[in-house]
Design a protein around this motif. Structure first.
Motif, PDB file in Angstrom:
ATOM      1  N   ALA A 111       0.829  -1.200   0.000  1.00 54.38           N
ATOM      2  CA  ALA A 111       0.000   0.000   0.000  1.00 54.38           C
ATOM      3  C   ALA A 111       0.868   1.258   0.000  1.00 54.38           C
ATOM      4  O   ALA A 111       0.571   2.231  -0.713  1.00 54.38           O
ATOM      5  N   GLN A 112       1.933   1.249   0.773  1.00 55.59           N
ATOM      6  CA  GLN A 112       2.842   2.398   0.804  1.00 55.59           C
ATOM      7  C   GLN A 112       3.526   2.590  -0.545  1.00 55.59           C
ATOM      8  O   GLN A 112       3.649   3.716  -1.040  1.00 55.59           O
ATOM      9  N   ARG A 114       2.460   1.657  -3.505  1.00 55.13           N
ATOM     10  CA  ARG A 114       1.487   2.117  -4.496  1.00 55.13           C
ATOM     11  C   ARG A 114       1.088   3.577  -4.248  1.00 55.13           C
ATOM     12  O   ARG A 114       0.804   4.316  -5.191  1.00 55.13           O
ATOM     13  N   ARG A 115       1.093   3.966  -2.998  1.00 57.93           N
ATOM     14  CA  ARG A 115       0.677   5.331  -2.661  1.00 57.93           C
ATOM     15  C   ARG A 115       1.740   6.365  -3.013  1.00 57.93           C
ATOM     16  O   ARG A 115       1.413   7.453  -3.505  1.00 57.93           O
ATOM     17  N   TYR A 116       3.029   6.013  -2.764  1.00 57.54           N
ATOM     18  CA  TYR A 116       4.079   7.025  -2.874  1.00 57.54           C
ATOM     19  C   TYR A 116       4.976   6.909  -4.109  1.00 57.54           C
ATOM     20  O   TYR A 116       5.322   7.933  -4.715  1.00 57.54           O
ATOM     21  N   LYS A 119       4.001   8.610  -7.511  1.00 58.98           N
ATOM     22  CA  LYS A 119       4.012  10.071  -7.408  1.00 58.98           C
ATOM     23  C   LYS A 119       5.443  10.601  -7.339  1.00 58.98           C
ATOM     24  O   LYS A 119       5.742  11.678  -7.876  1.00 58.98           O
ATOM     25  N   ASN A 234       2.280   4.938   8.489  1.00 54.65           N
ATOM     26  CA  ASN A 234       3.509   5.438   7.878  1.00 54.65           C
ATOM     27  C   ASN A 234       4.767   4.827   8.480  1.00 54.65           C
ATOM     28  O   ASN A 234       5.880   5.228   8.149  1.00 54.65           O
TER      29      ASN A 234
END
Length: 395
Positions: A111-112, A114-116, A119, A234
């Motif tokens: 999840a981390q 894919r999230r960061y 971007k 986080n």
């Protein structure tokens, strides 16, 4: 090749990766000496250059294609940074993003990632800051005093960090804090955890940034953390395993810094040899004198030797093989070689070496940093003595 002359196990020729080098050099031509001189004089962040690097995809070199990056290896990433410094620039303005994202990639949750990572690859987020060093503990990382205490779905972080670079030009920061007190762990390296801090939120809630003025334009800071709130989601990896995660990323850092030093070394030698051919004193070029030739020749030899160790360490890293000793040796040799080349270039230029318009004094100051950071040469020698030569631990 024949069996008697097998293919080398790693790249040994700096002419390799020609297309990559040409592309980076073309970008760097847009930011000549005058640009870097102005950035240094004004003590400002090279925002335009870092933006161009990001848009070209170079700072996403180590991010896999699945997450929007270019999926290159550490070897190629090192070539990118080498070429920036060889062109007279300072890759330190953006290099941290290359190795910091590795902590998220190797130890973060899906999840981390894919999230960061996408971007970061697109340039929508910058991960350029790493908060580890503290005023009292310095290189003794396991003795750091910053604490992180879980309260429900968040951690409250309190403490102080120093020499945390690029905070003012980052969106994200990795931070190492102690989650289990030192007197409650079996090993002093246990009980440390890594957090991904969203800086816009952090500076608004519990973090104060104090810039540190230094001899080089490096945008570094002191951080004061007062109940800094970080969401529990986080936390990178497992709580208490952060020291291992940090060490894991340091091999990449050392290899990349070694490449920058090699770029610096070649820049100094190129400038000095050119000047030595053009500068006439006593009716002859000063480069005809062995007193000028020999220091430059020796500096060149040592840069090439360091270059080989850089490629060797990078090849091991790219194969996911153990490379702690090689990465440390590459950084040591390259930092020494670039500093030797800097001194030879300064001596060759004489008084003109101190004039800003020649750029020697600027690069001289910049490359001196790598005798001290991100790890001092003495700590590398201690590491080699203990882990390679099997001598008793000295600290």
């Amino acid at each position: 090749m024949s069996k008697n002359h097998p293919e080398p196990a790693f790249v040994t020729d700096s002419s390799a990766h020609t297309d990559l080098r040409d592309a980076v050099r073309e970008l760097c031509r847009r930011y000549p000496d005058k640009y870097w001189r102005g950035v240094d004089r004004e003590q400002r962040y090279p925002e335009e250059f870092v933006k161009a690097l990001t848009e070209a995809g170079w700072l996403a070199a180590l991010i896999p294609e699945d997450y929007g990056g270019t999926g290159l290896g550490i070897t190629e990433a090192s070539v990118i940074l080498e070429e920036i410094n060889r062109a007279g620039g300072n890759a330190a303005a953006g290099h941290a993003q290359m190795y910091l994202m590795g902590t998220v990639l190797r130890h973060g949750s899906e999840a981390q990632k894919r999230r960061y990572l996408p971007k970061i690859a697109r340039g929508e987020l910058r991960l350029q800051a790493f908060a580890v060093t503290e005023p009292t503990s310095g290189s003794d990382t396991t003795k750091l005093k910053t604490t992180a205490v879980r309260r429900g779905d968040r951690y409250l972080i309190n403490g102080q960090k120093v020499f945390t670079s690029r905070v003012q030009h980052s969106d994200l920061m990795l931070l190492l804090a102690r989650t289990t007190p030192l007197d409650r762990v079996t090993k002093k390296s246990e009980g440390l955890s890594v957090f991904l801090v969203e800086l816009q939120q952090g500076q608004a809630k519990g973090m104060t940034v104090k810039p540190i003025e230094t001899m080089i334009n490096h945008e570094t800071n002191e951080l004061f953390l007062d109940n800094l709130e970080v969401p529990a989601e986080n936390l990178i990896g497992e709580e208490g395993k952060g020291f291992r995660y940090v060490l894991d990323g340091m091999n990449a850092e050392r290899i990349l810094i070694a490449a920058e030093c090699i770029g610096d070394g070649d820049w100094f030698i190129d400038r000095a040899t050119r000047y030595a051919k053009e500068r006439f004193v006593f009716d002859r070029p000063i480069g005809q004198n062995q007193g000028v030739q020999f220091p430059l020749a020796r500096a060149y030899v040592n840069v090439r030797a360091a270059d080989l160790m850089r490629y060797h360490a990078a090849a091991l890293f790219d194969r996911s093989a153990a490379c702690g000793a090689q990465a440390n040796m590459a950084k040591l040799l390259a930092a020494d070689a670039s500093w030797e080349a800097a001194n030879a270039a300064m001596q060759t230029h004489g008084g003109y070496g101190f004039a800003a318009e020649y750029d020697i004094e600027r690069k001289f100051r910049e490359t001196r940093l790598y005798q001290v950071a991100p790890i001092s040469t003495n700590l590398i020698l201690s590491y080699i003595a203990e882990h390679v030569l099997d001598l008793p631990r000295s600290y």
